[in-house]
Design a protein around this motif. Structure first.
Motif, PDB file in Angstrom:
ATOM      1  N   UNK A   1       5.767   5.842   4.963  1.00  0.00           N
ATOM      2  CA  UNK A   1       4.976   6.729   6.009  1.00  0.00           C
ATOM      3  C   UNK A   1       5.851   8.113   6.226  1.00  0.00           C
ATOM      4  N   UNK A   2       7.216   8.097   6.451  1.00  0.00           N
ATOM      5  CA  UNK A   2       7.888   9.240   6.768  1.00  0.00           C
ATOM      6  C   UNK A   2       7.578  10.050   5.562  1.00  0.00           C
ATOM      7  N   UNK A   3       7.726   9.756   4.169  1.00  0.00           N
ATOM      8  CA  UNK A   3       7.529  10.518   3.064  1.00  0.00           C
ATOM      9  C   UNK A   3       6.105  11.158   2.944  1.00  0.00           C
ATOM     10  N   UNK A   4       5.046  10.491   3.760  1.00  0.00           N
ATOM     11  CA  UNK A   4       3.945  10.993   3.605  1.00  0.00           C
ATOM     12  C   UNK A   4       3.966  12.427   4.624  1.00  0.00           C
ATOM     13  N   UNK A   5       4.490  12.115   5.897  1.00  0.00           N
ATOM     14  CA  UNK A   5       4.583  13.107   7.019  1.00  0.00           C
ATOM     15  C   UNK A   5       5.273  14.334   6.222  1.00  0.00           C
ATOM     16  N   UNK A   6       6.459  14.251   5.525  1.00  0.00           N
ATOM     17  CA  UNK A   6       7.108  15.103   4.882  1.00  0.00           C
ATOM     18  C   UNK A   6       6.438  16.030   3.862  1.00  0.00           C
ATOM     19  N   UNK A   7       5.641  15.133   3.146  1.00  0.00           N
ATOM     20  CA  UNK A   7       4.759  15.881   2.093  1.00  0.00           C
ATOM     21  C   UNK A   7       3.688  16.829   2.499  1.00  0.00           C
ATOM     22  N   UNK A   8       3.096  15.962   3.770  1.00  0.00           N
ATOM     23  CA  UNK A   8       1.866  16.977   4.600  1.00  0.00           C
ATOM     24  C   UNK A   8       2.478  18.221   4.990  1.00  0.00           C
TER      25      UNK A   8
ATOM     26  N   UNK B   1      11.181  -7.833   7.364  1.00  0.00           N
ATOM     27  CA  UNK B   1      12.035  -6.758   8.145  1.00  0.00           C
ATOM     28  C   UNK B   1      12.019  -5.833   6.891  1.00  0.00           C
ATOM     29  N   UNK B   2      12.336  -6.306   5.573  1.00  0.00           N
ATOM     30  CA  UNK B   2      12.662  -5.089   4.455  1.00  0.00           C
ATOM     31  C   UNK B   2      11.266  -4.558   4.109  1.00  0.00           C
ATOM     32  N   UNK B   3      10.262  -5.248   4.289  1.00  0.00           N
ATOM     33  CA  UNK B   3       8.943  -4.688   4.161  1.00  0.00           C
ATOM     34  C   UNK B   3       8.564  -3.661   5.109  1.00  0.00           C
ATOM     35  N   UNK B   4       8.942  -4.026   6.006  1.00  0.00           N
ATOM     36  CA  UNK B   4       8.559  -3.053   7.464  1.00  0.00           C
ATOM     37  C   UNK B   4       9.124  -1.535   7.299  1.00  0.00           C
ATOM     38  N   UNK B   5      10.609  -1.885   6.586  1.00  0.00           N
ATOM     39  CA  UNK B   5      11.451  -0.642   6.522  1.00  0.00           C
ATOM     40  C   UNK B   5      10.838   0.000   5.125  1.00  0.00           C
ATOM     41  N   UNK B   6      10.393  -0.731   4.197  1.00  0.00           N
ATOM     42  CA  UNK B   6      10.108   0.160   2.883  1.00  0.00           C
ATOM     43  C   UNK B   6       8.662   0.997   3.466  1.00  0.00           C
ATOM     44  N   UNK B   7       7.785   0.256   4.151  1.00  0.00           N
ATOM     45  CA  UNK B   7       6.654   0.924   4.658  1.00  0.00           C
ATOM     46  C   UNK B   7       6.751   1.984   5.461  1.00  0.00           C
TER      47      UNK B   7
ATOM     48  N   UNK C   1       0.920  -1.150   0.093  1.00  0.00           N
ATOM     49  CA  UNK C   1       0.066   0.024  -0.109  1.00  0.00           C
ATOM     50  C   UNK C   1       0.946   1.062   0.031  1.00  0.00           C
ATOM     51  N   UNK C   2       1.821   1.322  -0.705  1.00  0.00           N
ATOM     52  CA  UNK C   2       2.920   2.437  -0.683  1.00  0.00           C
ATOM     53  C   UNK C   2       2.240   3.615  -1.638  1.00  0.00           C
ATOM     54  N   UNK C   3       2.201   4.737  -1.213  1.00  0.00           N
ATOM     55  CA  UNK C   3       1.417   5.895  -1.357  1.00  0.00           C
ATOM     56  C   UNK C   3       2.415   7.064  -2.331  1.00  0.00           C
ATOM     57  N   UNK C   4       3.662   7.068  -1.616  1.00  0.00           N
ATOM     58  CA  UNK C   4       4.769   8.121  -1.730  1.00  0.00           C
ATOM     59  C   UNK C   4       5.805   7.497  -2.285  1.00  0.00           C
ATOM     60  N   UNK C   5       6.242   6.350  -1.651  1.00  0.00           N
ATOM     61  CA  UNK C   5       7.417   5.717  -2.393  1.00  0.00           C
ATOM     62  C   UNK C   5       7.047   5.061  -3.657  1.00  0.00           C
TER      63      UNK C   5
ATOM     64  N   UNK D   1      11.586  -3.485  -6.796  1.00  0.00           N
ATOM     65  CA  UNK D   1      10.569  -4.446  -5.980  1.00  0.00           C
ATOM     66  C   UNK D   1      11.136  -5.910  -6.065  1.00  0.00           C
ATOM     67  N   UNK D   2      11.829  -6.493  -7.166  1.00  0.00           N
ATOM     68  CA  UNK D   2      12.406  -7.863  -7.118  1.00  0.00           C
ATOM     69  C   UNK D   2      13.684  -7.967  -6.203  1.00  0.00           C
ATOM     70  N   UNK D   3      14.341  -6.746  -6.017  1.00  0.00           N
ATOM     71  CA  UNK D   3      15.411  -6.776  -5.252  1.00  0.00           C
ATOM     72  C   UNK D   3      14.765  -6.686  -3.816  1.00  0.00           C
ATOM     73  N   UNK D   4      13.913  -5.936  -3.435  1.00  0.00           N
ATOM     74  CA  UNK D   4      13.302  -5.857  -2.177  1.00  0.00           C
ATOM     75  C   UNK D   4      12.636  -7.131  -1.658  1.00  0.00           C
ATOM     76  N   UNK D   5      12.158  -8.132  -2.594  1.00  0.00           N
ATOM     77  CA  UNK D   5      11.664  -9.242  -2.079  1.00  0.00           C
ATOM     78  C   UNK D   5      12.287 -10.640  -2.496  1.00  0.00           C
TER      79      UNK D   5
END
Length: 157
Positions: A80-87, A70-76, A28-32, A39-43
Motif C-alpha cells: 500500500x505504501x508503494x502504491x502511494x509512492x507510485x501515484x 503479522x508478516x502478511x499484514x506488514x507485506x500488504x 492482492x499485491x499490486x506493486x510488491x 513467498x515461501x519464506x514469508x509464509x
C-alpha cells in the motif's frame, strides 16, 4: 480470472497474474512482486519459526497463527505504501523530473592543489666537503654524511 477488476496503474497484466505465487495473489499485491522463494519464506518460513519458538517455550502456541498473519499484514502495508509512492511520483510533471535529474547528476572535475615548497621533504646534502675536516684542536674528522629532511640551521650536526 474472477475477482475485482484491475485498475489502470497495476503493474502486472491479468494474464501474468496466474503465474504469480499463491501468497501474492491471496494478499492482492499490486506493486510488491515477491518471487517464489520469498513467498515461501514469508509464509512457511515464518510458520516454522513460530513452531520453533513455541517448542522452545519462548512464546505461546498462539504465535503459530499470529506471526504469519503479522508478516502478511506488514507485506500488504508495504504494498500500500508503494502504491502511494507510485501515484505521487506520477503526479510530478516531466519538467520537474528533468530538473531533478540534472541536479542529481554527479559532477566530475579536477581540484586545484596549491603546492607548498617548504613542506615537501627532500634530500639535503651537507655543505661540508668530503674527506677530512680539520678541527680547531688539530685532529681531523672524516665525514661524508647526507641528511634527509628540511634543514634546521647552519649547524646541522
Amino acid at each position: 480470472m474472477s475477482g475485482s477488476p484491475r485498475t489502470a496503474w497495476a503493474t502486472l497484466p491479468a494474464d501474468e497474474e496466474q503465474y504469480r505465487p499463491l501468497y501474492a495473489r491471496v494478499l492482492g499485491l499490486r506493486f510488491v512482486n515477491p518471487g517464489g522463494v520469498l513467498c515461501f519464506l514469508f509464509f512457511e518460513g515464518v510458520v516454522a519459526l513460530a513452531v520453533l519458538l513455541a517448542l522452545a517455550e519462548l512464546v505461546s502456541w498462539w504465535a503459530v497463527l499470529i506471526l504469519p498473519a503479522a508478516v502478511a499484514v506488514m507485506v500488504k502495508l508495504n504494498d500500500m505504501v508503494a502504491a502511494v509512492v507510485v501515484r505521487s511520483a506520477a503526479l510530478v510533471p516531466e519538467q520537474e523530473r528533468d530538473r531533478f535529474r540534472r541536479q542529481m547528476e554527479p559532477v566530475v572535475g579536477r581540484a586545484r592543489v596549491e603546492w607548498i615548497t617548504h613542506s615537501v621533504p627532500g634530500i639535503v646534502v651537507s655543505a661540508e666537503p668530503f674527506g677530512s675536516t680539520p678541527r680547531p684542536d688539530g685532529s681531523e674528522v672524516r665525514s661524508a654524511r647526507r641528511e634527509i629532511g628540511p634543514s634546521v640551521g647552519p649547524d646541522r650536526r
